[in-house]
Write a protein that holds these residues in place. Structure first.
Motif: not given
Length: 491
Positions: A50-57
């Motif tokens: 989840t953190l990786s997905s948000v950070a990627s955005g």
């Protein structure tokens, strides 16, 4: 089957040693039960994804000022990927503490499962025609950042688990241990239980068969009396599975206790319980030897072979055409040299190479090439030194007789000779031969004039087979150009 209770070691104050150890470790234990490691690992994976997905955005839209970052889509992508990734890893049993400690298996499983999750998700989005709803740039960043974060997370998890187990910091169940002997296996079992957080409150020992029934009943009664009214939560029986009827009788006698009774097989027969099992109708099938690659791993390796070989042939087609013309102008004979080689499972196949010699040897006797070999053509010596003569083997990769990475195939005449000289040489045939391999990137190229040189090459090949992973194949492919530039033993 009869049981005796061993004497407990007492200290100078008259306290059992087991009690002293428990008291010493009690203050050092973390407030984490060892059985909670698996759910904690699952939650940590979901949080990491989840953190990786948000950070990627956020990272992608920092350079794309024209677009707006939609956090809700990042969360939606994270939920989908987490569900797929965690489910697949759970099915494979990769969240068990014993697996979390095996970093190599974790890295391989995480890479394969992560790629699979994205392929499945991409197919689903394409089928539902909603792929345009998600930013391709963000998805690419998420794929790379998420995998990197998961691998770092697994390294940290393995470190913390190893440290916690070494210092006996996990809390665990209070158990009673019953074993059928006081040998090495029993001591190892007791140590393993203690290391993984279990508190062995009492250890009852099974002597050799032959004691009278009354003695056995007294020991069983003493087990029941000890467990009743105590804080014991489980009974662990470690024994040789051979006298199964006696173990079933013991289990029936312990049914009066409202606690689980677990059986740990010991002795030589215990190895069968460590092997993978599956059902064949109403029968249980035990896998004595698994295939080298699972269907998923085999599919991914084959996809990589086809994609890279096709791209390489397309990109190198001008060079291949010039070499073919040069060979025709340089000396009489065919452009391609064909020779029978030994491949997967001992099957022979025809390998393709650019012709570099004035002879076309392919029979019971094949003389290995040497430095300054008079059989080399003028162009052939240069082709062999640069390994360009091997490029037509990309056709072998496409037709499935070879892989990009694997043990290098030898001529049938040499293969039969090496099989007699080197033990386990035939194990190389458990995988497809390769265009390059672990032995080649470690300098094992060219002729093998001595038995030691053959054994060194086989040792590298067997290590590759035993430690295969998709990431290892990629690493070998990246190291191959460096080895080609060095040009050691290439003639």
């Amino acid at each position: 089957m009869n049981y005796i209770e061993p004497r407990e070691t007492l200290d100078r104050n008259g306290l059992p040693a087991a009690v002293l150890v428990e008291r010493q470790l009690q203050g050092r234990k973390w407030p984490v039960h060892f059985d909670s490691v698996e759910p904690f690992a699952i939650v940590a994976d979901i949080a990491t994804i989840t953190l990786s997905s948000v950070a990627s955005g956020f990272l992608y839209h920092l350079q794309d000022t024209a677009g707006a970052n939609d956090v809700s889509k990042s969360f939606g992508m994270a939920i989908l990927v987490s569900a797929l990734f965690v489910s697949l890893m759970k099915i494979r049993g990769m969240y068990r503490p014993i697996e979390l400690l095996n970093l190599r298996h974790q890295v391989r499983a995480s890479c394969l499962t992560w790629i699979t999750a994205f392929l499945v998700l991409s197919g689903a989005l394409f089928a539902l025609k909603i792929g345009s709803e998600f930013s391709r740039g963000t998805s690419i960043v998420f794929a790379m950042l998420g995998l990197a974060a998961l691998l770092v997370h697994r390294r940290m998890t393995a470190f913390l688990l190893t440290k916690g187990l070494a210092e006996r910091r996990f809390s665990g169940r209070a158990i009673v241990l019953i074993t059928d002997e006081a040998g090495k296996d029993s001591a190892s079992l007791a140590q393993a239980l203690t290391d993984t957080g279990f508190r062995v409150k009492r250890h009852f020992l099974l002597p050799e068969p032959g004691a009278d029934l009354a003695h056995r009943q007294r020991i069983v009664a003493s087990v029941i009396d000890f467990v009743r009214g105590s804080d014991v939560e489980e009974i662990v029986v470690g024994a040789n599975p051979h006298p199964w009827s006696d173990l079933r009788t013991l289990g029936a006698e312990l049914r009066v206790l409202p606690f689980p009774v677990s059986f740990v097989p010991l002795g030589t027969a215990s190895d069968i319980f460590k092997r993978p099992q599956r059902e064949l109708g109403s029968a249980v099938c035990v896998e004595l030897q698994r295939g080298m690659l699972s269907p998923l791993e085999h599919g991914l390796k084959r996809i990589m072979d086809v994609v890279i070989a096709s791209a390489a042939l397309t990109a190198l087609s001008p060079l291949l055409a010039l070499v073919a013309i040069g060979i025709k102008l340089d000396s009489p004979g065919p452009v391609l040299f064909r020779q029978q080689r030994c491949g997967f499972n001992g099957r022979s196949f025809q390998i393709y190479k650019f012709r570099t010699m004035s002879v076309l040897e392919d029979g019971p006797t094949v003389v290995q090439a040497q430095a300054g070999d008079k059989r080399f053509t003028r162009l052939g010596a240069w082709l062999r030194r640069t390994s360009i003569d091997e490029l037509p083997q990309l056709l072998n990769v496409l037709n499935g007789s070879m892989s990009l990475v694997g043990p290098r195939p030898h001529a049938l005449a040499h293969d039969n000779e090496f099989d007699k000289l080197v033990r386990n040489y035939a194990f190389r045939r458990r995988v497809k031969p390769g265009l390059t391999g672990w032995a080649q990137v470690h300098g094992c190229r060219g002729p093998t004039p001595t038995r030691a040189s053959i054994e060194e090459r086989v040792e590298h090949d067997l290590w590759y087979i035993d430690n295969w992973s998709l990431s290892l194949d990629v690493a070998i492919l990246l190291r191959t150009p460096i080895e080609l530039i060095r040009g050691d033993n290439a003639y």
